[in-house]
Design a protein around this motif. Structure first.
Motif, mmCIF file in Angstrom:
data_model
loop_
_atom_site.group_PDB
_atom_site.id
_atom_site.type_symbol
_atom_site.label_atom_id
_atom_site.label_comp_id
_atom_site.label_asym_id
_atom_site.label_seq_id
_atom_site.Cartn_x
_atom_site.Cartn_y
_atom_site.Cartn_z
ATOM 1 N N GLU A 109 54.559 66.359 12.833
ATOM 2 C CA GLU A 109 54.032 67.623 12.024
ATOM 3 C C GLU A 109 52.478 67.818 12.454
ATOM 4 O O GLU A 109 52.454 69.248 12.677
ATOM 5 C CB GLU A 109 53.925 67.404 10.481
ATOM 6 C CG GLU A 109 55.522 67.319 10.022
ATOM 7 C CD GLU A 109 55.097 67.436 8.302
ATOM 8 O OE1 GLU A 109 54.060 68.038 7.926
ATOM 9 O OE2 GLU A 109 55.864 66.749 7.773
ATOM 10 N N ASN A 110 51.600 67.066 12.758
ATOM 11 C CA ASN A 110 50.164 67.709 13.108
ATOM 12 C C ASN A 110 50.513 68.185 14.618
ATOM 13 O O ASN A 110 49.512 69.048 14.937
ATOM 14 C CB ASN A 110 49.140 66.351 13.216
ATOM 15 C CG ASN A 110 49.195 66.046 11.791
ATOM 16 O OD1 ASN A 110 48.986 66.794 10.851
ATOM 17 N ND2 ASN A 110 48.567 64.757 11.439
ATOM 18 N N ASP B 251 56.545 74.525 2.896
ATOM 19 C CA ASP B 251 56.587 73.224 3.431
ATOM 20 C C ASP B 251 55.263 72.809 3.690
ATOM 21 O O ASP B 251 54.669 71.413 3.584
ATOM 22 C CB ASP B 251 57.670 73.186 4.675
ATOM 23 C CG ASP B 251 58.824 73.290 4.386
ATOM 24 O OD1 ASP B 251 59.410 72.802 3.509
ATOM 25 O OD2 ASP B 251 59.664 73.905 5.003
ATOM 26 N N ARG B 252 54.342 73.737 4.202
ATOM 27 C CA ARG B 252 53.099 73.082 4.575
ATOM 28 C C ARG B 252 52.134 74.315 4.840
ATOM 29 O O ARG B 252 52.810 75.383 5.382
ATOM 30 C CB ARG B 252 53.222 72.425 6.124
ATOM 31 C CG ARG B 252 51.918 71.898 6.598
ATOM 32 C CD ARG B 252 52.064 70.850 7.383
ATOM 33 N NE ARG B 252 50.799 70.254 7.967
ATOM 34 C CZ ARG B 252 50.548 68.829 8.502
ATOM 35 N NH1 ARG B 252 51.653 68.290 8.833
ATOM 36 N NH2 ARG B 252 49.417 68.786 9.078
ATOM 37 N N ASP C 79 48.127 74.847 6.415
ATOM 38 C CA ASP C 79 46.974 74.129 6.998
ATOM 39 C C ASP C 79 45.949 75.165 7.318
ATOM 40 O O ASP C 79 46.040 76.091 8.006
ATOM 41 C CB ASP C 79 47.436 73.542 8.304
ATOM 42 C CG ASP C 79 48.451 72.267 8.185
ATOM 43 O OD1 ASP C 79 47.878 71.296 8.075
ATOM 44 O OD2 ASP C 79 49.587 72.492 8.373
ATOM 45 N N GLY D 76 51.386 78.433 8.296
ATOM 46 C CA GLY D 76 52.130 77.642 7.190
ATOM 47 C C GLY D 76 53.663 77.985 7.568
ATOM 48 O O GLY D 76 53.872 78.816 8.633
ATOM 49 N N THR E 252 61.536 70.547 10.669
ATOM 50 C CA THR E 252 60.993 70.740 9.381
ATOM 51 C C THR E 252 62.080 70.792 8.317
ATOM 52 O O THR E 252 62.089 70.007 7.386
ATOM 53 C CB THR E 252 60.301 72.161 9.406
ATOM 54 O OG1 THR E 252 59.155 72.005 10.255
ATOM 55 C CG2 THR E 252 59.951 72.221 7.936
ATOM 56 N N ARG F 224 62.743 67.993 5.553
ATOM 57 C CA ARG F 224 62.872 68.157 4.080
ATOM 58 C C ARG F 224 64.085 67.756 3.637
ATOM 59 O O ARG F 224 64.209 67.328 2.438
ATOM 60 C CB ARG F 224 62.873 69.802 4.144
ATOM 61 C CG ARG F 224 63.002 70.210 2.500
ATOM 62 C CD ARG F 224 62.523 71.908 2.704
ATOM 63 N NE ARG F 224 63.811 72.480 3.499
ATOM 64 C CZ ARG F 224 63.355 73.275 4.488
ATOM 65 N NH1 ARG F 224 62.067 73.134 4.973
ATOM 66 N NH2 ARG F 224 64.236 73.766 5.003
ATOM 67 N N ASN G 126 44.789 71.371 3.650
ATOM 68 C CA ASN G 126 46.130 71.620 3.945
ATOM 69 C C ASN G 126 46.710 71.455 2.570
ATOM 70 O O ASN G 126 46.423 70.727 1.555
ATOM 71 C CB ASN G 126 46.791 70.813 4.849
ATOM 72 C CG ASN G 126 46.359 69.349 4.768
ATOM 73 O OD1 ASN G 126 46.908 68.660 3.636
ATOM 74 N ND2 ASN G 126 46.006 68.516 5.579
#
Length: 381
Positions: free
Chosen positions: A53-54, A190-191, A193, A240, A277, A281, A380
């Motif tokens: 993910e990073n 979901d994210r 940052d 995001g 992603t 999930r 985040n």
């Protein structure tokens, strides 16, 4: 009526809280939680997914800029909006719709026209640097920008992007969902940052596009960028990912979405990120505490946390924390109960999810402010 409660979404922290354990947190540290993963947890792929993910965050910014460059500038600032309807008319339309029993099958849908990834690109400019009046609407007590209001805009932006993908790039007005035959809702965020701090003296651009489609779902990538006078390029502040799902307006079942045309290596990379992603999930849902009990690694981590932090007992002399640097997790709980009003409704005449996101974020900020004496920095979600 909506009740907001601040809590941690992490599966392991949920389990600890459910067991009644009192975890502790340093009052002097910034709001950035770090988890030390034991070797057993590394074996189940958790650490690999975090590293992946990073890496996606670092690569996504460059890829989005490449795809955005192919979009049609004439459609970039077009955001489909709700056709103004009085609340009394909305109630009447809803009651009439409930009396109808018509159903729409997938075979009666219009042909699903494949879309290019850049067709859904949409941007919104917030002129904080040029308009003091506009900045006044978003400023907080310390002179910064209210992040919760920007989250509300990002959710609205993700919805507009999804409707542009389903309808066409030039669509400007959304009519009743029964006329379209479908509606779109936010399944998850979901994210998000934060890459750099927000500068309230610069204009802000919010943008995004669909990067992946499934049968009835869409992955939308959004970003925030700042630009100031004399600065030629936008500086990325936030990246995001939103997961959106399409539902039939009559049956409320899953409805197919327009597929994506993948024509460049950059688009192929973004599509692969969206696919990963989605799979993460789905995998997380299968490992949810509501489905399976804690595994051996989680039980061991729970015991380690207990040995490290669970020994403080204020009733026993010498066992309490005398430094004042720790606080019981249960004491940080803050809740708020509010009545929802029509002014905060979305295109489906329901409570706008972005509004709830802002309220939830501000509740969590209140928790941090009451438990921490230093200035907080958002990293985040």
């Amino acid at each position: 009526m909506i009740r907001l409660v601040g809590h941690s979404p992490n599966r392991f922290i949920k389990f600890l809280h459910g067991c009644g354990l009192a975890l502790t947190t340093r009052l002097s540290l910034p709001l950035r939680c770090t988890f030390h993963i034991c070797p057993a947890l590394r074996n189940d792929g958790f650490l690999c997914s975090v590293v992946e993910e990073n890496h996606d965050v670092n690569a996504m910014d460059r890829l989005l800029k490449t795809v955005m460059a192919r979009s049609n500038p004439a459609f970039n600032s077009i955001m489909p909006i709700r056709k103004p309807v009085l609340w009394s008319e909305a109630l009447l339309n809803t009651s009439n719709a409930l009396g109808q029993t018509t159903e729409t099958s997938l075979t009666n849908q219009d042909p699903l026209v494949p879309r290019n990834m850049y067709d859904s690109y949409t941007e919104l400019i917030l002129p904080f640097g040029l308009s003091a009046r506009r900045k006044e609407e978003y400023i907080n007590a310390s002179g910064g920008i209210r992040m919760g209001k920007l989250m509300e805009h990002l959710d609205s932006l993700a919805g507009s992007i999804s409707y542009k993908h389903m309808l066409r790039p030039g669509v400007q007005t959304l009519v009743r969902i029964q006329e379209h035959g479908f509606y779109i809702v936010t399944a998850s965020v979901d994210r998000l940052d934060m890459l750099t701090p927000l500068d309230p003296s610069k204009d802000l651009r919010l943008s995004g596009q669909v990067i992946h489609t499934g049968r009835s779902s869409m992955e939308v990538a959004v970003k925030m960028e700042t630009i100031g006078s004399g600065q030629p390029d936008y500086e990325t502040v936030l990246l995001g990912r939103f997961s959106m799902v399409c539902r039939d307006a009559n049956t409320h079942k899953a409805r197919q979405v327009n597929p994506l045309i993948i024509s460049t290596p950059e688009e192929r990379s973004l599509f692969a990120m969206g696919e990963r992603t989605k799979k993460r999930r789905q995998s997380g849902a299968l490992r949810s505490l509501s489905r399976v009990p804690p595994n051996w690694a989680e039980a061991k981590a729970l015991h380690d946390f207990y040995l490290q932090y669970g020994q403080y007992d204020a009733e026993e002399p010498g066992e309490s924390d005398t430094t004042g640097e720790k606080v019981w997790m249960g004491d940080t709980r803050i809740g708020n109960c509010m009545i929802m009003f029509p002014q905060e409704r979305n295109v489906h005449q329901k409570v706008f999810g972005g509004y709830l996101m802002r309220l939830a974020y501000e509740v969590n900020v209140a928790i941090v402010e009451t438990c921490n004496v230093s200035r907080q920095t958002l990293h985040n979600f």
